[in-house]
Design a protein around this motif. Structure first.
Motif, short mmCIF file in Angstrom:
data_model
loop_
_atom_site.label_atom_id
_atom_site.label_comp_id
_atom_site.label_asym_id
_atom_site.label_seq_id
_atom_site.Cartn_x
_atom_site.Cartn_y
_atom_site.Cartn_z
N HIS A 559 0.83 -1.21 0.00
CA HIS A 559 0.00 0.00 0.00
C HIS A 559 0.86 1.26 0.00
O HIS A 559 0.42 2.32 -0.44
CB HIS A 559 -0.91 0.02 1.23
CG HIS A 559 -2.00 -1.01 1.19
ND1 HIS A 559 -2.81 -1.19 0.09
CD2 HIS A 559 -2.43 -1.90 2.13
CE1 HIS A 559 -3.69 -2.16 0.35
NE2 HIS A 559 -3.47 -2.60 1.58
N MET A 560 2.11 1.14 0.50
CA MET A 560 2.98 2.30 0.62
C MET A 560 3.38 2.87 -0.74
O MET A 560 3.78 4.03 -0.84
CB MET A 560 4.24 1.95 1.42
CG MET A 560 3.95 1.60 2.88
SD MET A 560 3.24 2.97 3.79
CE MET A 560 4.56 4.16 3.73
N SER A 561 3.27 2.05 -1.77
CA SER A 561 3.65 2.52 -3.12
C SER A 561 2.48 3.13 -3.86
O SER A 561 2.64 3.63 -4.98
CB SER A 561 4.23 1.35 -3.93
OG SER A 561 3.26 0.32 -4.06
N LYS A 562 1.30 3.12 -3.25
CA LYS A 562 0.11 3.64 -3.91
C LYS A 562 -0.12 5.11 -3.57
O LYS A 562 0.27 5.58 -2.51
CB LYS A 562 -1.12 2.83 -3.50
CG LYS A 562 -1.05 1.37 -3.88
CD LYS A 562 -2.29 0.62 -3.41
CE LYS A 562 -2.21 -0.87 -3.78
NZ LYS A 562 -3.39 -1.62 -3.27
N LYS A 563 -0.76 5.80 -4.45
CA LYS A 563 -1.10 7.18 -4.20
C LYS A 563 -2.17 7.24 -3.12
O LYS A 563 -3.12 6.45 -3.13
CB LYS A 563 -1.61 7.84 -5.50
CG LYS A 563 -1.90 9.32 -5.35
CD LYS A 563 -2.34 9.92 -6.67
CE LYS A 563 -2.62 11.41 -6.53
NZ LYS A 563 -3.06 12.02 -7.82
N GLY A 564 -2.02 8.17 -2.20
CA GLY A 564 -2.98 8.29 -1.11
C GLY A 564 -2.82 7.22 -0.05
O GLY A 564 -3.78 6.86 0.64
N TRP A 565 -1.59 6.69 0.10
CA TRP A 565 -1.36 5.61 1.07
C TRP A 565 -1.63 6.05 2.51
O TRP A 565 -1.95 5.21 3.37
CB TRP A 565 0.08 5.09 0.96
CG TRP A 565 1.14 6.11 1.37
CD1 TRP A 565 1.81 6.93 0.55
CD2 TRP A 565 1.60 6.38 2.70
NE1 TRP A 565 2.68 7.72 1.27
CE2 TRP A 565 2.57 7.40 2.60
CE3 TRP A 565 1.30 5.87 3.95
CZ2 TRP A 565 3.24 7.91 3.70
CZ3 TRP A 565 1.97 6.37 5.06
CH2 TRP A 565 2.93 7.39 4.94
N LEU A 566 -1.54 7.36 2.79
CA LEU A 566 -1.74 7.84 4.16
C LEU A 566 -3.14 7.47 4.67
O LEU A 566 -3.29 7.01 5.80
CB LEU A 566 -1.54 9.35 4.23
CG LEU A 566 -1.83 9.99 5.60
CD1 LEU A 566 -0.90 9.43 6.66
CD2 LEU A 566 -1.71 11.51 5.52
N ARG A 567 -4.16 7.68 3.82
CA ARG A 567 -5.53 7.35 4.24
C ARG A 567 -5.66 5.87 4.56
O ARG A 567 -6.29 5.49 5.55
CB ARG A 567 -6.51 7.76 3.13
CG ARG A 567 -7.96 7.43 3.45
CD ARG A 567 -8.85 7.78 2.26
NE ARG A 567 -8.42 7.13 1.04
CZ ARG A 567 -8.66 5.84 0.74
NH1 ARG A 567 -9.32 5.08 1.61
NH2 ARG A 567 -8.23 5.34 -0.39
#
Length: 666
Positions: A559-567
């Motif tokens: 998930h860390m490589s995806k855009k918007g991973w913070l949410r």
């Protein structure tokens, strides 16, 4: 032994001459001004327990140690002219003598139970000071209650003996130095002036006199407290005293090792929702300061709804006081929560219910936090820094002003939840006579008289009593450098207490909730920095033994490589396991365990298994590439010392750091 020849009027020639000169000496008083250090027998003994020096003093019953203090010898005429002032000094000196006897009793206790206490107190200064202060209160009350030590006639007898001893000793010294014939030719005024000069010099610089005088006075004092010493000897084989000081209950004697360990590593504080609301409101500065309004924090929940104000007593509700509390509200910090938790612990250690006034020593609120005394010029304890004391005074002023108006709070009556409307103070502070105590910078108090407020009545009685174990690190960690860790400890320890009934300690924690309890807005800084800091805090708590382990619950690192991973990360959950001692301590309040597993999760490999080779592999690869630690540190944004420790096997990387190092290797 006392040289009784100095006290008796015999018929031999020398004593007759001595008595002739002594009869010409006017009545006098000796005034001693002590530089008092409370709760202090021998600094090295308390710091490096046990010390051979104090062993010898205790074994020889040296109650009154030799100390140099300001000593003034005044004629009775001058004494009578300032009788109120001098009498107060005499009373203070009397209290100091009793304090010395009290401190001797503490040292005697440590000496008697040395074999039991040495392993228990090793590297535990907080527990050591807690025991010392409990003993001080016990022996102080015992000595003050002793008839002979509270009888004015007994002190007058001692005073008469004291003056007679000094007079005869000094006259004897004058005869040796000047001869009887010369002294006998002096008029009375000249003789008295010479006498006072000689006695003052003896107190100031005569080591032989001070040694002999201290030894003889010590024997006299030993006789005064002989009954108490005898009572102590009769109790010397009783281990109940140690159990009592540690707060170990007899009914749980079968679990005594666990109980003792848990209470050594943890404080006991309240765990009800009201107390938790107060600590979070202070820790995260949730007070709103509007003009012409007292600072207020609000909460709206299913179990608690209402407000918390910084509201002084009615007579102090002035514009200047409002400005002061507004300033305090804007400057609240973890120090204020530390003092609150320390105060709560010290109260509960002495009373199991509210509406009971408890005496608390001001310095205990500093000692319990693991703060060290500043050393004086002689290497002896010089006390705490004034700035540290003022910090505590400010925190106590805030705590004194806490006023709660709760529209709805869930309490338990006969085992059933009931909604109540409650208002009142969190804590009351009074003087010994019961009058309201006001916190000011000067003079700094030695003792406080505290009572828990009426808002906690429903949470401290019988089966409804709600208290928790709070790891010592919650108040011992630096309040500025370890702010995240302190906030996490307080919240997690509260969650463990609420989970204890069902033993559901492995319920996961939502990351967004943990950040909320820390008081952090997720968009307040770089997301990656927030994640690194949270993981670093959890790693430190694991290293300190506050938690057994932590791990993500069903988290996919992709998930860390995806855009918007913070949410996605904020919605993820973490499992935080308590130490075994916490689980064992809460066992008596568990309900019958359900056969149904409360959470389905799979433990990942331990850090040791994951990181077994990362350090050596990383070092080998770095050297092969011809890179220095500094170059790699700059590239990965990891401190040089951290990478060096990992390479040497002295530290384990957090999951974030591990991933960075693994990616760099690949």
């Amino acid at each position: 032994m006392i040289n009784y020849d100095l006290l008796l009027n015999d018929t031999n020639y020398e004593l007759l001459h001595q008595q002739t000169i002594a009869n010409k000496i006017d009545r006098f008083q000796v005034i001693i001004i002590y530089d008092r250090q409370p709760n202090f027998f021998d600094y090295n003994y308390l710091l490096n327990f046990p010390s051979e020096n104090v062993r010898k003093k205790v074994d020889a019953n040296r109650i009154f140690p030799r100390v140099k203090n300001e000593t003034f010898v005044v004629r009775q005429q001058h004494y009578d002219e300032n009788v109120d002032l001098f009498f107060k000094m005499r009373v203070d000196a009397r209290r100091e003598l009793l304090a010395k006897a009290t401190e001797f009793m503490i040292a005697k206790f440590f000496r008697t139970y040395e074999s039991h206490l040495s392993p228990l107190l090793a590297n535990k200064p907080t527990l050591k000071w807690e025991i010392i202060n409990k003993l001080y209160d016990k022996y102080d009350k015992m000595l003050r209650a002793h008839v002979g030590l509270n009888d004015e006639n007994s002190w007058n007898v001692f005073s008469t003996w004291y003056r007679t001893y000094l007079k005869n000793y000094t006259v004897n010294e004058l005869i040796v130095k000047h001869g009887y014939d010369m002294l006998n030719t002096l008029d009375k005024e000249e003789l008295n002036a010479l006498f006072l000069e000689k006695m003052s010099a003896s107190f100031t610089s005569n080591d032989s006199f001070l040694n002999t005088f201290t030894s003889d006075v010590n024997i006299y004092i030993e006789k005064m407290v002989s009954e108490i010493l005898a009572k102590f000897e009769s109790e010397r084989n009783s281990m109940e005293q140690i159990n009592e000081l540690l707060g170990v209950s007899a009914q749980f004697s079968i679990h005594q090792p666990t109980e003792a360990t848990a209470k050594t590593n943890n404080l006991i504080v309240m765990s009800n929702v009201v107390y938790q609301f107060i600590t979070e409101a202070i820790s995260n500065q949730r007070f709103v300061c509007e003009s012409d309004q007292w600072p207020r924090a609000t909460i709206q929940g299913t179990r608690l709804a209402g407000s918390l104000q910084l509201l002084p007593n009615e007579e102090d509700q002035t514009a200047s006081h409002m400005t002061l509390l507004h300033n305090y509200a804007c400057a609240l910090s973890e120090v204020d929560v530390d003092v609150l938790d320390s105060l709560c612990h010290l109260y509960l250690a002495q009373s199991r219910q509210s509406e009971v006034q408890v005496e608390i020593r001001f310095d205990d609120l500093l000692t319990i936090r693991g703060l060290k005394h500043k050393l004086g010029g002689t290497g002896r304890r010089g006390g705490y820094e004034k700035e540290q004391r003022i910090q505590v005074m400010k925190a106590l002023s805030v705590i004194q002003s806490l006023w709660l108006e709760l529209d709805s709070v869930v309490v338990y009556e006969q085992g059933k939840p009931v909604n109540k409307k409650i208002q009142g103070r969190a804590f009351h502070f009074t003087n010994e006579d019961g009058s309201l105590f006001r916190f000011t910078e000067e003079p700094l108090p030695e003792r406080l008289y505290v009572m828990i407020g009426e808002v906690f009545d429903h949470f401290l009685l019988g089966s409804a009593r709600q208290v928790k174990l709070l790891p010592n690190q919650a108040i011992e960690f630096n309040p500025y450098q370890r702010k995240w860790e302190k906030k996490l400890i307080r919240y997690i320890s509260w969650r463990w207490r609420t989970q204890a009934r069902k033993a559901s300690y492995l319920q996961s924690h939502k990351i967004s909730t943990l950040l909320e309890k820390i008081g952090l807005q997720a968009d307040s800084q770089a997301p990656s920095r927030i994640r690194d800091r949270l993981e670093k805090a959890l790693d430190l708590l694991e290293e300190e033994g506050v938690i057994t382990f932590w791990q993500y619950n069903q988290w996919d690192e992709d998930h860390m490589s995806k855009k918007g991973w913070l949410r996605i990360w904020l919605d993820a959950t973490i499992i935080i396991a308590p130490p075994d001692e916490i689980v064992s301590y809460y066992e008596p309040i568990e309900r019958k365990k359900s056969t149904k597993v409360p959470n389905k999760f799979t433990l990942i490999q331990t850090k040791e298994e994951i990181c077994q080779n990362i350090g050596s592999d990383f070092k080998e690869c770095r050297i092969t590439r011809g890179l220095t630690l500094k170059q790699v540190s700059d590239e990965l944004n990891i401190s040089t010392s951290y990478i060096s420790n990992i390479e040497r096997g002295g530290a384990l990387p957090s999951q974030t750091v591990y991933k960075k190092m693994k990616n760099w290797l690949n």
